[in-house]
Design a protein around this motif. Structure first.
Motif, PDB file in Angstrom:
ATOM      1  N   ILE A 188      43.124  42.817  33.948  1.00  0.00           N
ATOM      2  CA  ILE A 188      41.104  43.987  33.553  1.00  0.00           C
ATOM      3  C   ILE A 188      41.583  44.852  34.228  1.00  0.00           C
ATOM      4  CG2 ILE A 188      38.710  44.727  32.896  1.00  0.00           C
ATOM      5  CD1 ILE A 188      39.090  41.277  31.543  1.00  0.00           C
ATOM      6  N   ARG A 189      40.884  44.554  35.779  1.00  0.00           N
ATOM      7  CA  ARG A 189      41.193  45.686  36.700  1.00  0.00           C
ATOM      8  C   ARG A 189      42.327  46.569  36.824  1.00  0.00           C
ATOM      9  NH1 ARG A 189      37.624  44.424  40.684  1.00  0.00           N
ATOM     10  NH2 ARG A 189      37.376  42.663  40.800  1.00  0.00           N
ATOM     11  N   GLY A 190      43.415  46.128  36.931  1.00  0.00           N
ATOM     12  CA  GLY A 190      44.488  47.255  36.945  1.00  0.00           C
ATOM     13  C   GLY A 190      45.042  48.389  36.073  1.00  0.00           C
ATOM     14  N   ARG A 191      44.905  47.906  34.758  1.00  0.00           N
ATOM     15  CA  ARG A 191      45.273  47.922  33.918  1.00  0.00           C
ATOM     16  C   ARG A 191      44.390  49.027  32.804  1.00  0.00           C
ATOM     17  NH1 ARG A 191      49.832  45.774  32.748  1.00  0.00           N
ATOM     18  NH2 ARG A 191      50.709  45.015  34.722  1.00  0.00           N
ATOM     19  N   TRP A 192      43.069  48.601  32.823  1.00  0.00           N
ATOM     20  CA  TRP A 192      42.024  49.148  32.255  1.00  0.00           C
ATOM     21  C   TRP A 192      41.092  50.368  33.090  1.00  0.00           C
ATOM     22  CZ3 TRP A 192      37.278  46.305  29.883  1.00  0.00           C
ATOM     23  CH2 TRP A 192      35.966  47.390  28.928  1.00  0.00           C
ATOM     24  N   ALA A 193      41.413  52.041  32.901  1.00  0.00           N
ATOM     25  CA  ALA A 193      40.450  52.879  33.461  1.00  0.00           C
ATOM     26  C   ALA A 193      38.682  52.379  33.859  1.00  0.00           C
ATOM     27  CB  ALA A 193      40.338  53.566  32.910  1.00  0.00           C
ATOM     28  N   GLU A 194      38.449  51.344  32.864  1.00  0.00           N
ATOM     29  CA  GLU A 194      36.691  51.367  32.666  1.00  0.00           C
ATOM     30  C   GLU A 194      36.640  50.006  33.371  1.00  0.00           C
ATOM     31  OE1 GLU A 194      34.576  52.031  29.878  1.00  0.00           O
ATOM     32  OE2 GLU A 194      35.729  53.456  29.095  1.00  0.00           O
ATOM     33  N   GLY A 195      37.732  48.789  33.548  1.00  0.00           N
ATOM     34  CA  GLY A 195      37.641  47.413  34.208  1.00  0.00           C
ATOM     35  C   GLY A 195      36.891  47.044  35.517  1.00  0.00           C
ATOM     36  N   ALA A 196      37.286  47.611  36.082  1.00  0.00           N
ATOM     37  CA  ALA A 196      36.869  47.502  37.738  1.00  0.00           C
ATOM     38  C   ALA A 196      35.061  47.598  37.560  1.00  0.00           C
ATOM     39  CB  ALA A 196      36.925  49.030  39.351  1.00  0.00           C
ATOM     40  N   ALA A 197      34.409  48.794  36.455  1.00  0.00           N
ATOM     41  CA  ALA A 197      33.258  48.882  36.331  1.00  0.00           C
ATOM     42  C   ALA A 197      33.394  47.134  35.116  1.00  0.00           C
ATOM     43  CB  ALA A 197      32.762  49.636  35.794  1.00  0.00           C
ATOM     44  N   CYS A 198      33.710  47.472  34.521  1.00  0.00           N
ATOM     45  CA  CYS A 198      33.445  46.111  33.393  1.00  0.00           C
ATOM     46  C   CYS A 198      33.494  44.594  34.063  1.00  0.00           C
ATOM     47  CB  CYS A 198      34.532  45.369  32.947  1.00  0.00           C
ATOM     48  SG  CYS A 198      34.309  43.907  31.810  1.00  0.00           S
ATOM     49  N   LEU A 199      34.308  44.275  35.489  1.00  0.00           N
ATOM     50  CA  LEU A 199      34.355  43.061  36.192  1.00  0.00           C
ATOM     51  C   LEU A 199      33.465  43.147  37.611  1.00  0.00           C
ATOM     52  CD1 LEU A 199      37.935  42.633  36.963  1.00  0.00           C
ATOM     53  CD2 LEU A 199      36.332  41.642  35.607  1.00  0.00           C
ATOM     54  N   ALA A 200      32.281  43.981  37.608  1.00  0.00           N
ATOM     55  CA  ALA A 200      31.417  44.699  38.472  1.00  0.00           C
ATOM     56  C   ALA A 200      30.253  43.381  37.956  1.00  0.00           C
ATOM     57  CB  ALA A 200      30.527  45.753  38.383  1.00  0.00           C
ATOM     58  N   SER A 201      29.752  43.759  36.464  1.00  0.00           N
ATOM     59  CA  SER A 201      28.761  42.916  35.808  1.00  0.00           C
ATOM     60  C   SER A 201      28.809  41.250  35.736  1.00  0.00           C
ATOM     61  CB  SER A 201      28.648  43.031  34.644  1.00  0.00           C
ATOM     62  OG  SER A 201      28.743  43.803  34.522  1.00  0.00           O
ATOM     63  N   TYR A 202      30.129  40.267  36.841  1.00  0.00           N
ATOM     64  CA  TYR A 202      30.316  39.127  36.798  1.00  0.00           C
ATOM     65  C   TYR A 202      31.056  38.894  37.767  1.00  0.00           C
ATOM     66  CZ  TYR A 202      30.733  40.325  31.980  1.00  0.00           C
ATOM     67  OH  TYR A 202      30.378  41.075  30.473  1.00  0.00           O
ATOM     68  N   PRO A 203      29.755  38.802  38.623  1.00  0.00           N
ATOM     69  CA  PRO A 203      30.702  38.171  40.848  1.00  0.00           C
ATOM     70  C   PRO A 203      30.669  36.339  41.106  1.00  0.00           C
ATOM     71  CG  PRO A 203      28.320  38.339  40.364  1.00  0.00           C
ATOM     72  CD  PRO A 203      28.468  38.500  38.968  1.00  0.00           C
ATOM     73  N   THR A 204      30.408  36.389  40.123  1.00  0.00           N
ATOM     74  CA  THR A 204      31.261  34.718  39.982  1.00  0.00           C
ATOM     75  C   THR A 204      32.761  34.887  40.036  1.00  0.00           C
ATOM     76  OG1 THR A 204      29.131  33.899  39.948  1.00  0.00           O
ATOM     77  CG2 THR A 204      31.099  32.369  39.951  1.00  0.00           C
ATOM     78  N   LEU A 205      32.991  35.661  38.448  1.00  0.00           N
ATOM     79  CA  LEU A 205      34.483  35.776  38.240  1.00  0.00           C
ATOM     80  C   LEU A 205      35.712  36.937  39.417  1.00  0.00           C
ATOM     81  CD1 LEU A 205      34.131  36.252  34.816  1.00  0.00           C
ATOM     82  CD2 LEU A 205      34.628  33.881  35.783  1.00  0.00           C
ATOM     83  N   CYS A 206      34.443  37.579  40.114  1.00  0.00           N
ATOM     84  CA  CYS A 206      35.638  37.919  40.823  1.00  0.00           C
ATOM     85  C   CYS A 206      35.566  37.492  42.318  1.00  0.00           C
ATOM     86  CB  CYS A 206      34.643  39.963  41.534  1.00  0.00           C
ATOM     87  SG  CYS A 206      34.477  40.828  40.429  1.00  0.00           S
ATOM     88  N   ARG A 207      34.646  36.724  42.260  1.00  0.00           N
ATOM     89  CA  ARG A 207      34.550  35.519  43.695  1.00  0.00           C
ATOM     90  C   ARG A 207      35.920  34.943  43.671  1.00  0.00           C
ATOM     91  NH1 ARG A 207      29.017  35.311  44.426  1.00  0.00           N
ATOM     92  NH2 ARG A 207      28.665  33.647  43.014  1.00  0.00           N
ATOM     93  N   ILE A 208      36.131  34.360  42.981  1.00  0.00           N
ATOM     94  CA  ILE A 208      36.813  33.516  42.176  1.00  0.00           C
ATOM     95  C   ILE A 208      38.594  34.224  42.231  1.00  0.00           C
ATOM     96  CG2 ILE A 208      38.558  32.212  40.536  1.00  0.00           C
ATOM     97  CD1 ILE A 208      35.169  31.039  39.733  1.00  0.00           C
ATOM     98  N   GLU A 209      38.528  35.771  41.595  1.00  0.00           N
ATOM     99  CA  GLU A 209      39.463  36.331  41.656  1.00  0.00           C
ATOM    100  C   GLU A 209      40.162  36.560  43.043  1.00  0.00           C
ATOM    101  OE1 GLU A 209      40.644  40.751  40.909  1.00  0.00           O
ATOM    102  OE2 GLU A 209      38.504  39.812  40.781  1.00  0.00           O
ATOM    103  N   GLN A 210      39.171  36.948  44.048  1.00  0.00           N
ATOM    104  CA  GLN A 210      39.742  36.696  45.937  1.00  0.00           C
ATOM    105  C   GLN A 210      39.588  35.778  46.202  1.00  0.00           C
ATOM    106  OE1 GLN A 210      35.496  38.835  46.338  1.00  0.00           O
ATOM    107  NE2 GLN A 210      35.762  40.852  45.316  1.00  0.00           N
ATOM    108  N   ALA A 211      39.122  34.211  45.716  1.00  0.00           N
ATOM    109  CA  ALA A 211      39.409  33.241  46.738  1.00  0.00           C
ATOM    110  C   ALA A 211      41.240  33.092  45.897  1.00  0.00           C
ATOM    111  CB  ALA A 211      38.693  32.256  45.932  1.00  0.00           C
ATOM    112  N   VAL A 212      41.461  33.286  44.837  1.00  0.00           N
ATOM    113  CA  VAL A 212      42.576  32.863  44.496  1.00  0.00           C
ATOM    114  C   VAL A 212      43.619  34.087  45.196  1.00  0.00           C
ATOM    115  CG1 VAL A 212      44.111  33.185  42.701  1.00  0.00           C
ATOM    116  CG2 VAL A 212      42.099  31.800  42.329  1.00  0.00           C
ATOM    117  N   GLN A 213      43.496  35.095  44.978  1.00  0.00           N
ATOM    118  CA  GLN A 213      44.563  36.617  45.700  1.00  0.00           C
ATOM    119  C   GLN A 213      44.932  35.839  46.793  1.00  0.00           C
ATOM    120  OE1 GLN A 213      46.193  38.006  43.684  1.00  0.00           O
ATOM    121  NE2 GLN A 213      45.687  39.278  42.503  1.00  0.00           N
TER     122      GLN A 213
END
Length: 312
Positions: A188-213
């Motif tokens: 979502i973050r890399g392929r959709w122009a509004e992806g980063a803004a979309c994901l900003a509403s879901y901080p727990t999912l972003c923390r999980i994403e960063q931990a796995v990355q």
């Protein structure tokens, strides 16, 4: 398990998912890069015509579909504990399958719709046929986009609510369920122009994403596709043979396998090698590699008996 060879291309979201699994497990693997769209002449001898990405090759055994690849990797005890800590395999695979089939399906619809004018036409046509079936309509995709975005947010909010307050999705340490979150967010973050803004509403999912990355992709080394074919030709399938599921099908019978969705995927044909509640295996022969066993998951795939005329 013999040497792990991943046939993939780097921008593929499902290949990214498998690469993160290899990283979580701390595995070494060989990397064969394949084309993004067919034809894939140096992959087809290994897969009996299966065209999706990624594919994991272990000698003359070839595993298709990320869920099936994860199960194959987990046959190594140390890898099983890394991917599915505290015995969470059933739960982790369940959530991963739901994310693939429901949430990613919404995300890919958003990405394709918003890329209709910017991405290469052959790529859009191929992926549209693959995900929506032949005859899909661009105008309909555009008209339905606002509602699809609403559905995507609803699904992400559900995932966020389930994970909030936890360091990992299942609260057992990082697992394959967290990889499913991370690859979805990466896409979502890399392929959709509004992806980063979309994901900003879901901080727990972003923390999980960063931990796995942060775990990386394991230790990979490049391998030419011709070398992978040679490795397969010099090996024999090591996977089991037999029937362990309620079915009238018998070992050696001609069968066809394809994803159980409306798509342009060709049917893969071979002789039934093995079947249980989780895996379908077929025997395939190709002049370039000899005898190959190709493995699919039962979930999400349609298996049907063929007569000799259908198979030929």
């Amino acid at each position: 398990m013999t040497e792990r060879i991943l046939h993939h291309y780097w921008p593929s979201p499902f290949a990214h998912k498998t690469r993160m699994a290899l990283g979580l497990a701390g595995l070494r693997w060989a990397s064969v890069e394949i084309p993004r769209v067919p034809p894939k002449p140096l992959l087809m001898p290994l897969t009996a015509g299966y065209r999706r990405t990624p594919v994991l090759q272990c000698g003359a055994d070839v595993y298709c579909d990320t869920q099936n690849i994860a199960r194959a990797l987990a046959e190594i005890p140390s890898v099983s504990e890394a991917l599915f800590p505290a015995g969470c395999m059933s739960s982790a695979l369940f959530y991963s399958e739901w994310i693939d089939k429901s949430v990613f399906a919404l995300a890919v619809r958003v990405v394709i719709t918003t890329s209709l004018e910017s991405a290469p036409a052959d790529f859009i046509q191929d992926r549209g046929d693959l995900y929506f079936g032949q005859g899909w309509n661009a105008d309909r995709l555009r008209a339905e986009l606002p509602g699809v975005i609403l559905q995507l947010h609803a699904a992400l909010q559900r995932l966020e609510s389930m994970a909030v307050g936890r360091a990992s999705f299942l609260a057992v340490g990082l697992s394959y369920a967290d990889i499913a979150i991370a690859y979805l967010a990466w896409f979502i973050r890399g392929r959709w122009a509004e992806g980063a803004a979309c994901l900003a509403s879901y901080p727990t999912l972003c923390r999980i994403e960063q931990a796995v990355q942060a775990l990386g992709h394991g230790e990979d080394s490049p391998l030419e596709a011709e070398q992978a074919l040679t490795i397969a030709a010099q090996a024999t399938p090591q996977s089991p043979v037999g029937i362990k599921a309620p079915t009238a099908l018998t070992p050696g019978q001609w069968v066809g396998v394809r994803p159980f969705i409306n798509s342009s995927d060709p049917e893969v044909i071979g002789r039934l090698r093995y079947l249980d509640h989780q895996r379908i295996s077929i025997d395939h022969d190709d002049p370039r590699v000899g005898a190959i066993a190709v493995h699919f998951p039962v979930a999400g795939y349609q298996l049907r008996a063929l007569n000799y005329d259908d198979a030929s």
